[in-house]
Design a protein around this motif. Structure first.
Motif, mmCIF file in Angstrom:
data_model
loop_
_atom_site.group_PDB
_atom_site.id
_atom_site.type_symbol
_atom_site.label_atom_id
_atom_site.label_comp_id
_atom_site.label_asym_id
_atom_site.label_seq_id
_atom_site.Cartn_x
_atom_site.Cartn_y
_atom_site.Cartn_z
ATOM 1 N N TRP A 1 0.919 -1.280 -0.013
ATOM 2 C CA TRP A 1 -0.030 -0.061 -0.014
ATOM 3 C C TRP A 1 0.930 1.295 0.184
ATOM 4 N N ALA A 2 1.917 1.366 0.714
ATOM 5 C CA ALA A 2 2.861 2.461 0.894
ATOM 6 C C ALA A 2 3.333 2.922 -0.288
ATOM 7 N N SER A 3 3.555 1.975 -1.409
ATOM 8 C CA SER A 3 4.286 2.128 -2.539
ATOM 9 C C SER A 3 3.396 2.662 -3.641
ATOM 10 N N LEU A 4 1.985 2.483 -3.216
ATOM 11 C CA LEU A 4 0.986 3.132 -4.267
ATOM 12 C C LEU A 4 0.936 4.628 -4.590
ATOM 13 N N GLU A 5 0.787 5.019 -5.723
ATOM 14 C CA GLU A 5 0.709 6.463 -6.033
ATOM 15 C C GLU A 5 -0.339 7.016 -5.052
ATOM 16 N N GLU A 6 -0.217 8.185 -4.745
ATOM 17 C CA GLU A 6 -0.817 8.944 -3.428
ATOM 18 C C GLU A 6 -2.371 8.983 -4.067
ATOM 19 N N LEU A 7 -2.755 9.032 -5.370
ATOM 20 C CA LEU A 7 -4.144 9.265 -5.490
ATOM 21 C C LEU A 7 -4.787 7.756 -5.808
ATOM 22 N N ASP A 8 -4.039 6.707 -5.924
ATOM 23 C CA ASP A 8 -4.416 5.267 -5.652
ATOM 24 C C ASP A 8 -4.642 4.729 -4.546
ATOM 25 N N LYS A 9 -4.112 5.287 -3.547
ATOM 26 C CA LYS A 9 -4.393 4.840 -2.026
ATOM 27 C C LYS A 9 -5.857 4.732 -1.685
ATOM 28 N N LEU A 10 -6.558 5.770 -1.764
ATOM 29 C CA LEU A 10 -8.009 5.868 -1.276
ATOM 30 C C LEU A 10 -8.787 5.055 -1.988
ATOM 31 N N PRO A 11 -8.962 4.734 -3.320
ATOM 32 C CA PRO A 11 -9.683 3.758 -3.998
ATOM 33 C C PRO A 11 -9.099 2.461 -3.764
ATOM 34 N N TRP A 12 -8.043 2.095 -3.492
ATOM 35 C CA TRP A 12 -7.554 0.892 -2.980
ATOM 36 C C TRP A 12 -8.022 0.428 -1.807
ATOM 37 N N LEU A 13 -8.006 1.329 -0.898
ATOM 38 C CA LEU A 13 -8.600 1.069 0.631
ATOM 39 C C LEU A 13 -9.937 0.940 0.661
ATOM 40 N N ARG A 14 -10.860 1.627 -0.165
ATOM 41 C CA ARG A 14 -12.236 1.474 -0.319
ATOM 42 C C ARG A 14 -12.661 0.374 -1.035
ATOM 43 N N ARG A 15 -12.001 -0.253 -1.772
ATOM 44 C CA ARG A 15 -12.097 -1.534 -2.483
ATOM 45 C C ARG A 15 -11.679 -2.693 -1.397
ATOM 46 N N VAL A 16 -10.657 -2.657 -0.727
ATOM 47 C CA VAL A 16 -10.394 -3.738 0.198
ATOM 48 C C VAL A 16 -11.481 -3.641 1.480
ATOM 49 N N PHE A 17 -11.719 -2.613 1.773
ATOM 50 C CA PHE A 17 -12.896 -2.267 3.010
ATOM 51 C C PHE A 17 -14.163 -2.826 2.432
ATOM 52 N N SER A 18 -14.612 -2.468 1.221
ATOM 53 C CA SER A 18 -15.822 -3.217 0.446
ATOM 54 C C SER A 18 -15.617 -4.881 0.507
ATOM 55 N N ASN A 19 -14.740 -5.133 0.291
ATOM 56 C CA ASN A 19 -14.463 -6.573 0.355
ATOM 57 C C ASN A 19 -14.599 -7.205 1.768
ATOM 58 N N ASN A 20 -14.128 -6.594 2.758
ATOM 59 C CA ASN A 20 -13.963 -6.944 4.058
ATOM 60 C C ASN A 20 -15.382 -6.933 4.706
ATOM 61 N N LEU A 21 -15.911 -5.882 4.330
ATOM 62 C CA LEU A 21 -17.412 -5.645 4.815
ATOM 63 C C LEU A 21 -18.275 -6.703 4.449
ATOM 64 N N LEU A 22 -18.286 -6.819 3.038
ATOM 65 C CA LEU A 22 -18.955 -8.204 2.370
ATOM 66 C C LEU A 22 -18.624 -9.426 3.108
ATOM 67 N N ASP A 23 -17.368 -9.732 3.396
ATOM 68 C CA ASP A 23 -17.058 -10.948 4.178
ATOM 69 C C ASP A 23 -17.813 -10.990 5.418
ATOM 70 N N GLU A 24 -17.937 -9.920 6.015
ATOM 71 C CA GLU A 24 -18.676 -9.744 7.410
ATOM 72 C C GLU A 24 -19.895 -10.033 7.505
ATOM 73 N N ILE A 25 -20.531 -9.363 6.378
ATOM 74 C CA ILE A 25 -22.143 -9.309 6.207
ATOM 75 C C ILE A 25 -22.468 -10.755 5.714
ATOM 76 N N ARG A 26 -21.495 -11.514 4.925
ATOM 77 C CA ARG A 26 -21.824 -12.725 4.777
ATOM 78 C C ARG A 26 -21.996 -13.943 5.760
ATOM 79 N N LYS A 27 -21.558 -13.421 6.878
ATOM 80 C CA LYS A 27 -21.594 -14.249 8.132
ATOM 81 C C LYS A 27 -23.070 -14.445 8.489
ATOM 82 N N PHE A 28 -23.822 -13.136 8.351
ATOM 83 C CA PHE A 28 -25.191 -12.820 8.694
ATOM 84 C C PHE A 28 -26.123 -13.117 8.019
ATOM 85 N N ARG A 29 -25.911 -13.031 6.556
ATOM 86 C CA ARG A 29 -26.960 -13.002 5.787
ATOM 87 C C ARG A 29 -26.677 -13.990 4.315
#
Length: 191
Positions: A53-81
């Motif tokens: 992550w630290a080596s990503l271009e500055e403008l790519d960091k936030l979209p990368w974090l959002r994508r990983v967060f979305s995937n992790n949130l989906l994994d958590e939701i799958r446990k309940f639904r």
């Protein structure tokens, strides 16, 4: 002596409130009590620390974090639904996280798409999220639901179990406080 992992963790801390806000905006009320958004944020931070992550271009960091967060949130939701396994729903959640980020950007009124302006805008987003986090819970929730989630006042009042007038007052007090915390930029003062 701090290592690369510690430096990355320190850099990532500025995104903690941002990701938590996106999580709160995406979870429906039934899941909010079940899904530990702070745990999902923590898992995302850990994943970023263990990646390049630290080596990503500055403008790519936030979209990368959002994508990983979305995937992790989906994994958590799958446990309940079990219906969350539907690929169409997964795409919709990822899309909704991006839409919430876009609403946040629109609330900051950006019209200049240059790379330097996008970097400044990302900093402004983080500053706004930090300012939102400093508001009393009721004001923060009312602003998130109305301005960032795009719900009408009637719906916000129903969710918060308050009158429409009290919700409007919370939003007014909250936005007034945000203006105090976040003074206008040089070009905005003249408008």
């Amino acid at each position: 002596m701090p290592n690369q992992h510690d430096n990355t963790a320190n850099l990532l801390n500025q995104y903690r409130d941002y990701l938590a806000l996106l999580g709160r905006l995406q979870l429906d009320p039934m899941l909010q009590a079940k899904v530990d958004v702070s745990g999902v944020v923590q898992a995302t931070m850990l994943e970023a620390c263990e990646s390049d992550w630290a080596s990503l271009e500055e403008l790519d960091k936030l979209p990368w974090l959002r994508r990983v967060f979305s995937n992790n949130l989906l994994d958590e939701i799958r446990k309940f639904r079990t219906e969350a396994r539907d690929v169409r729903r997964e795409r919709r959640l990822s899309h909704r996280v991006d839409q919430s980020a876009s609403r946040l950007q629109m609330w900051l009124k950006s019209e200049n798409p240059s790379p330097s302006h996008r970097a400044v805008q990302a900093e402004d987003e983080l500053q706004l999220v930090g300012a939102l986090a400093s508001l009393p819970d009721a004001q923060r929730e009312a602003i998130e639901l109305h301005h960032l989630k795009g719900l009408p006042l009637e719906e916000v009042s129903r969710i918060m179990q308050r009158t429409k007038g009290s919700v409007a007052a919370l939003i007014f007090r909250g936005t007034t406080r945000l203006r105090q915390i976040m003074p206008p930029k040089q070009g905005e003062r003249d408008e």
